[in-house]
Design a protein around this motif. Sequence first.
Motif, short mmCIF file in Angstrom:
data_model
loop_
_atom_site.label_atom_id
_atom_site.label_comp_id
_atom_site.label_asym_id
_atom_site.label_seq_id
_atom_site.Cartn_x
_atom_site.Cartn_y
_atom_site.Cartn_z
N PHE A 228 -9.41 -134.37 60.07
CA PHE A 228 -8.35 -133.38 60.27
C PHE A 228 -7.29 -133.91 61.25
O PHE A 228 -6.10 -133.67 61.07
N VAL A 229 -7.74 -134.65 62.27
CA VAL A 229 -6.78 -135.26 63.19
C VAL A 229 -5.83 -136.19 62.42
O VAL A 229 -4.61 -136.14 62.63
N ALA A 230 -6.40 -137.00 61.52
CA ALA A 230 -5.55 -137.89 60.71
C ALA A 230 -4.56 -137.07 59.88
O ALA A 230 -3.38 -137.44 59.74
N TYR A 231 -5.05 -135.95 59.33
CA TYR A 231 -4.17 -135.08 58.55
C TYR A 231 -3.03 -134.53 59.41
O TYR A 231 -1.87 -134.53 58.99
N VAL A 232 -3.36 -134.05 60.61
CA VAL A 232 -2.32 -133.46 61.47
C VAL A 232 -1.27 -134.52 61.82
O VAL A 232 -0.06 -134.22 61.82
N ILE A 233 -1.70 -135.75 62.08
CA ILE A 233 -0.74 -136.81 62.39
C ILE A 233 0.18 -137.06 61.19
O ILE A 233 1.42 -137.05 61.32
N ALA A 234 -0.41 -137.26 60.01
CA ALA A 234 0.40 -137.55 58.82
C ALA A 234 1.29 -136.36 58.48
O ALA A 234 2.49 -136.53 58.18
N ALA A 235 0.73 -135.16 58.52
CA ALA A 235 1.50 -133.97 58.13
C ALA A 235 2.65 -133.72 59.09
O ALA A 235 3.77 -133.41 58.65
N SER A 236 2.41 -133.89 60.39
CA SER A 236 3.50 -133.59 61.33
C SER A 236 4.61 -134.63 61.21
O SER A 236 5.80 -134.28 61.31
N ILE A 237 4.27 -135.89 60.96
CA ILE A 237 5.32 -136.90 60.74
C ILE A 237 6.15 -136.53 59.49
O ILE A 237 7.38 -136.61 59.51
N MET A 238 5.47 -136.12 58.45
CA MET A 238 6.20 -135.77 57.22
C MET A 238 7.07 -134.52 57.40
O MET A 238 8.15 -134.43 56.83
N ILE A 239 6.59 -133.56 58.19
CA ILE A 239 7.42 -132.38 58.49
C ILE A 239 8.66 -132.80 59.29
O ILE A 239 9.78 -132.37 58.98
N LEU A 240 8.45 -133.64 60.30
CA LEU A 240 9.59 -134.12 61.09
C LEU A 240 10.59 -134.85 60.19
O LEU A 240 11.81 -134.68 60.32
N LYS A 241 10.07 -135.64 59.27
CA LYS A 241 10.94 -136.40 58.36
C LYS A 241 11.77 -135.44 57.49
O LYS A 241 12.99 -135.56 57.40
N ALA A 242 11.08 -134.50 56.84
CA ALA A 242 11.79 -133.59 55.92
C ALA A 242 12.78 -132.72 56.68
O ALA A 242 13.92 -132.51 56.23
N ALA A 243 12.36 -132.18 57.84
CA ALA A 243 13.26 -131.31 58.60
C ALA A 243 14.46 -132.08 59.14
O ALA A 243 15.53 -131.52 59.35
N TYR B 127 0.44 -142.56 52.48
CA TYR B 127 1.50 -141.67 52.02
C TYR B 127 2.71 -141.74 52.95
O TYR B 127 3.85 -141.90 52.52
N VAL B 128 2.42 -141.62 54.25
CA VAL B 128 3.51 -141.62 55.24
C VAL B 128 4.33 -142.91 55.15
O VAL B 128 5.57 -142.89 55.10
N VAL B 129 3.63 -144.06 55.10
CA VAL B 129 4.33 -145.34 55.10
C VAL B 129 5.19 -145.49 53.85
O VAL B 129 6.37 -145.87 53.93
N THR B 130 4.63 -145.16 52.67
CA THR B 130 5.43 -145.35 51.44
C THR B 130 6.59 -144.36 51.38
O THR B 130 7.67 -144.70 50.88
N ARG B 131 6.41 -143.13 51.92
CA ARG B 131 7.52 -142.18 51.93
C ARG B 131 8.65 -142.66 52.84
O ARG B 131 9.83 -142.49 52.54
N LEU B 132 8.30 -143.24 53.99
CA LEU B 132 9.35 -143.71 54.90
C LEU B 132 10.08 -144.91 54.28
O LEU B 132 11.31 -145.02 54.39
N LEU B 133 9.35 -145.79 53.61
CA LEU B 133 10.00 -146.91 52.92
C LEU B 133 10.88 -146.40 51.77
O LEU B 133 11.97 -146.93 51.53
N ARG C 211 4.83 -131.24 68.80
CA ARG C 211 3.67 -130.90 69.63
C ARG C 211 2.37 -131.19 68.89
O ARG C 211 1.43 -131.74 69.46
N ALA C 212 2.31 -130.83 67.60
CA ALA C 212 1.10 -131.10 66.82
C ALA C 212 0.84 -132.61 66.76
O ALA C 212 -0.30 -133.06 66.91
N LEU C 213 1.91 -133.37 66.57
CA LEU C 213 1.77 -134.83 66.51
C LEU C 213 1.23 -135.38 67.83
O LEU C 213 0.27 -136.18 67.85
#
Lengths: 155, 155, 155
Positions: free
Chosen positions: B11-26, B110-116, C147-149
């Motif tokens: 879940f920690v890995a999920y929170v890291i990936a999810a929050s980066i993707m939210i920051l990216k989209a927002a 997922y995070v890496v390929t989306r940023l690329l 914060r989550a990140l």
Amino acid sequence: MSQLTLQNPVFVAYVIAASIMILKAASMSWLTVVQMIRFKGGYRSPEDLKKTPLNPAPHPEQLGPNEPVDRSRRIHMNDLENIPFFLAAGLLFVVTDPSLPLAQWLLYGYVVTRLLHFLAYLSAQIHEIRAALWTPGSLIILFMASRALMVAVSH
Amino acid sequence: MSQLTLQNPVFVAYVIAASIMILKAASMSWLTVVQMIRFKGGYRSPEDLKKTPLNPAPHPEQLGPNEPVDRSRRIHMNDLENIPFFLAAGLLFVVTDPSLPLAQWLLYGYVVTRLLHFLAYLSAQIHEIRAALWTPGSLIILFMASRALMVAVSH
Amino acid sequence: MSQLTLQNPVFVAYVIAASIMILKAASMSWLTVVQMIRFKGGYRSPEDLKKTPLNPAPHPEQLGPNEPVDRSRRIHMNDLENIPFFLAAGLLFVVTDPSLPLAQWLLYGYVVTRLLHFLAYLSAQIHEIRAALWTPGSLIILFMASRALMVAVSH
């Protein structure tokens, strides 16, 4: 006690409905890709008119309207307007501890009507049919979110 | 026992990936804003042609196509088609109790390929490069949702 | 211990804010429907020009631009760019165990500014007012995801 575990049959029903809807929405990108390849058009970016192995004979009309591709995009857009809110409302609804039959009716009912809506939209049925298949899903989202709001407010 | 706590390293890995993707989209909204300010166009609403401190010399072309702004919107649209379903599929995937290495490969991959993919789209690379960087992410979403579906159905 | 239960007052605040935002976003489809019926236009699919009980006198302009319907669609699009990420960021934020007052300020502040943004957009206020009401919500999403990140990375 968390309701968000697979020991809770209501959450199991949610995971089944949610994962089918994610597969459905994520597949729409692939349908658009298939239509772009079949009809060699419906592209969106200026760079898509560069000559490449997949587009050996580019021409400017490829950036113009293309009904089969645009239809796929419209269906996809309709998914974006609906499915993320189903996913979120369904999760909040699980937390309100509904009865299993109610949860199954709403969650699976959503899935069935969305898949029928997709078939109606893809086959260009008249608006009345599309609307009749869209409406139950929208009401299910509104009901689940309203119940979550009422339960949380009275907590 | 809930998997959705920070005691669970998946879940920690999920929170890291999810929050980066939210920051990216927002952040895409802000990129569109920056481009609208730089190019003084790409607006969408008739009222955006009113004379205001931020738009002292309005003219009708400001509502027309504007490639830098439209590019930012297209990238944003691609995010809307993908990231909400990654966020939901990832959460369901965590609940299926995957091994930590598998989860990290899929979530961080997922995070890496989306940023690329973002960099390729922003710099107007040819469609083949964009497609190659979009495809892994889409397959990861489909895989995570399929696994959630299979685990839930067999529960 | 899971934070995602109604025993956690921070999660209760999240469920209230999230369900209001879901109701808001899902209602936009209905506003578009109401405007399409009122102005008999703003349709999108070729099949919407077929003669049916709800459209007894179709004409090609019904597929063209239609400002009241397009305004509803633009507001809806703005919701799609924002609310799914609020729903996800808010959930991750709850997991970081914030203080209740901070959570209530951010979650309810988001709801209030989004509803004011809707009124400003619907009534065609100038861009500066729309932007001023959109910005707090975007910053709240970025703050909650950041914060989550940070919490997850340091775990």
